[in-house]
Design an enzyme around this catalytic site. Structure first.
Site, PDB file in Angstrom:
ATOM      1  N   GLU A 143       0.835  -1.197   0.000  1.00 16.50           N
ATOM      2  CA  GLU A 143       0.000   0.000   0.000  1.00 16.50           C
ATOM      3  C   GLU A 143       0.870   1.248   0.000  1.00 16.50           C
ATOM      4  O   GLU A 143       2.013   1.233   0.456  1.00 16.50           O
ATOM      5  CB  GLU A 143      -0.926   0.015   1.225  1.00 16.50           C
ATOM      6  CG  GLU A 143      -1.962  -1.100   1.199  1.00 16.50           C
ATOM      7  CD  GLU A 143      -2.900  -1.076   2.399  1.00 16.50           C
ATOM      8  OE1 GLU A 143      -4.111  -1.339   2.215  1.00 16.50           O
ATOM      9  OE2 GLU A 143      -2.428  -0.814   3.532  1.00 16.50           O
ATOM     10  N   CYS A 156       3.481   8.536   1.019  1.00 18.65           N
ATOM     11  CA  CYS A 156       4.052   7.544   1.926  1.00 18.65           C
ATOM     12  C   CYS A 156       4.202   6.248   1.136  1.00 18.65           C
ATOM     13  O   CYS A 156       3.201   5.671   0.704  1.00 18.65           O
ATOM     14  CB  CYS A 156       3.134   7.352   3.132  1.00 18.65           C
ATOM     15  SG  CYS A 156       3.696   6.103   4.303  1.00 18.65           S
ATOM     16  N   CYS A 163       6.732  -6.778   6.637  1.00 12.92           N
ATOM     17  CA  CYS A 163       7.856  -6.245   7.408  1.00 12.92           C
ATOM     18  C   CYS A 163       8.357  -7.324   8.351  1.00 12.92           C
ATOM     19  O   CYS A 163       7.564  -8.094   8.905  1.00 12.92           O
ATOM     20  CB  CYS A 163       7.432  -5.003   8.204  1.00 12.92           C
ATOM     21  SG  CYS A 163       8.793  -4.200   9.094  1.00 12.92           S
ATOM     22  N   CYS A 167       7.212  -5.550  15.275  1.00 14.32           N
ATOM     23  CA  CYS A 167       6.794  -4.649  16.355  1.00 14.32           C
ATOM     24  C   CYS A 167       5.336  -4.946  16.723  1.00 14.32           C
ATOM     25  O   CYS A 167       4.468  -4.986  15.840  1.00 14.32           O
ATOM     26  CB  CYS A 167       6.939  -3.195  15.929  1.00 14.32           C
ATOM     27  SG  CYS A 167       8.637  -2.734  15.514  1.00 14.32           S
ATOM     28  N   CYS A 170       2.286  -2.647  15.393  1.00 13.98           N
ATOM     29  CA  CYS A 170       2.210  -2.279  13.979  1.00 13.98           C
ATOM     30  C   CYS A 170       1.522  -3.382  13.187  1.00 13.98           C
ATOM     31  O   CYS A 170       1.985  -4.530  13.164  1.00 13.98           O
ATOM     32  CB  CYS A 170       3.614  -2.034  13.431  1.00 13.98           C
ATOM     33  SG  CYS A 170       3.645  -1.596  11.679  1.00 13.98           S
ATOM     34  N   GLU A 222      10.648  -2.086   6.586  1.00 18.95           N
ATOM     35  CA  GLU A 222      11.769  -1.382   7.207  1.00 18.95           C
ATOM     36  C   GLU A 222      12.735  -1.002   6.084  1.00 18.95           C
ATOM     37  O   GLU A 222      13.423  -1.856   5.517  1.00 18.95           O
ATOM     38  CB  GLU A 222      12.456  -2.295   8.233  1.00 18.95           C
ATOM     39  CG  GLU A 222      13.851  -1.885   8.653  1.00 18.95           C
ATOM     40  CD  GLU A 222      13.979  -0.454   9.153  1.00 18.95           C
ATOM     41  OE1 GLU A 222      14.844   0.278   8.645  1.00 18.95           O
ATOM     42  OE2 GLU A 222      13.209  -0.064  10.067  1.00 18.95           O
ATOM     43  N   CYS A 399      -0.142   5.835  10.136  1.00 20.64           N
ATOM     44  CA  CYS A 399       1.073   5.142  10.545  1.00 20.64           C
ATOM     45  C   CYS A 399       0.735   3.844  11.285  1.00 20.64           C
ATOM     46  O   CYS A 399      -0.070   3.842  12.206  1.00 20.64           O
ATOM     47  CB  CYS A 399       1.916   6.034  11.449  1.00 20.64           C
ATOM     48  SG  CYS A 399       2.566   7.486  10.610  1.00 20.64           S
TER      49      CYS A 399
END
Length: 419
Positions: A143, A156, A163, A167, A170, A222, A399
């Site tokens: 995305e 963005c 990823c 985390c 997220c 990342e 985010c």
């Protein structure tokens, strides 16, 4: 559980900020992947999958000339293709009438193969924010989010499908890393956004040559774990003669703290804006909140960030998601200020970001009073601090919200790849 660390200075009042409690990070609705020793699994290497087709944006200018020759055309045709792609935002042979009709389609398909298929497009903020869901050649989903602000347009972008940093707060990291994206797949997100802007998809243009002015590598992935392709994409973005011609200062590269790669980025001599996603100033909490902190601790990450400023002269951004009763305590603001000031003045700016609230979850945004107190303490300590606006949360485009849902996967499966 009650925090054992006393505030460095008193909170304004208990009635304003409430009791000091400590919520620990914990996954909700999913199981965090662990390694053999029971620690959160970190994926640095990209899983083996079929590579996307080589594209003009994957190549250096000289390599583009050689590839054009291999396809049976004179080398100067590479410059024409660059102009069509980076200035007119097209890979349609029918629009490239300055190329000879004989062999044109073969040349264009060989140099500008289709990379992204648009699956869905969602809008919010009165049309000023658009989230795209893209399908890659192998079916992987990513995305990107386009946002219009007064005087600038920010995109963005994603740098990986999924990823590997794991985390717990997220959404992107929950499914793990599918694969690295190619440099051209990263660039194609920008080109497609520019095409939409030129076609009026963001509404009336403010000026005739309106396009994306700012890039933030804060989408899926990342960025520094996909270092070589990230840097190729950045070079293409900032190349005035053979690329998109953007300002390096308008490109922000973020990381959760891959310290060796931060040092490499500083040595690149490309003055991009660097952002460190810190989210906690103490190792005790950050070990749980950001698993890569088990490799490189808070002080190591901050030292590397300061080194970036020393090498480039570019002020560093510290990203800090404010999470209720988890990392928003006044003493943590004081500790953050203490650590930043210990490394000098004028080198850093803090961007607290209210976490996107989830009703009933431990992962929810701080109260307004706690947010204001956190910001006040940093500013009073001489750390420039600005509470950041969150865009796109209504369409899961803010985010930490970028992830392909089951509905996305269903729609994607029924969407044929673009030619």
């Amino acid at each position: 559980m009650t925090s054992t660390r006393p505030p460095a200075r008193p909170a304004r009042s208990a009635s304003t900020l409430g009791p000091v409690t400590q919520v620990r990070p914990a996954t909700e609705g999913w199981t965090q992947k662990k390694d053999a020793e029971g620690r959160p699994l970190l994926q640095f290497a990209s899983p083996k999958r079929g590579k996307p087709p080589v594209h003009l944006a994957d190549l250096t200018p000289d390599e583009r000339v050689e590839k054009v020759k291999e396809l049976g055309m004179p080398g100067f045709r590479a410059k024409q293709l660059e102009k069509h792609y980076f200035e007119h935002y097209t890979h349609d042979p029918a629009l490239m009438t300055d190329l000879p009709s004989a062999g044109r389609e073969e040349l264009v398909h060989g140099m500008l193969p289709a990379l992204l298929t648009e699956v869905r497009r969602l809008q919010t903020d009165k049309g000023d924010t658009i989230k795209f869901l893209w399908k890659l050649h192998d079916g992987a989903l990513v995305e990107s989010v386009l946002m219009r602000y007064p005087g600038r347009i920010t995109l963005c972008v994603s740098s990986q499908a999924g990823c590997g940093m794991n985390c717990p707060f997220c959404a992107t990291g929950q499914a793990g890393l599918t694969r690295n994206m190619s440099a051209a797949e990263i660039i194609e997100q920008v080109v497609r956004a520019n095409r939409l802007i030129r076609e009026g998809g963001l509404g009336p243009a403010e000026h005739p040559d309106e396009r994306v002015t700012n890039i933030v590598f804060m989408g899926m992935g990342e960025p520094l774990a996909n270092y070589a392709r990230l840097m190729q994409a950045v070079r293409v973005m900032t190349d005035k003669k053979h690329g998109l011609g953007m300002s390096a200062r308008g490109v922000t590269v973020s990381t959760v703290g891959l310290v060796p790669a931060i040092h490499k980025l500083a040595a690149e001599d490309i003055p991009v804006t660097f952002a460190l996603s810190l989210h906690a100033p103490d190792d005790e909490l950050r070990d749980e909140l950001i698993p890569v902190n088990s490799r490189w601790k808070v002080d190591e990450a901050l030292d590397a960030a300061r080194g970036y400023f020393d090498r480039t002269g570019r002020r560093v951004s510290i990203e800090y998601a404010l999470i209720k009763d988890m990392n928003d305590h006044p003493w943590r603001a004081d500790l953050l200020a203490e650590k930043l000031n210990a490394r000098g003045r004028g080198w850093v700016h803090v961007n607290p970001i209210p976490l996107n609230p989830t009703p009933g979850s431990i992962w929810t945004s701080s109260t307004k009073a706690a947010q204001n107190e956190f910001v006040r303490r940093l500013n009073d300590a001489g750390i420039p601090t600005t509470l950041r606006d969150t865009r796109g949360k209504e369409i899961d485009g803010a985010c930490g919200q970028l992830v392909a849902t089951e509905e996305d996967e269903r729609v994607a499966a029924a969407t044929p790849l673009e030619d």
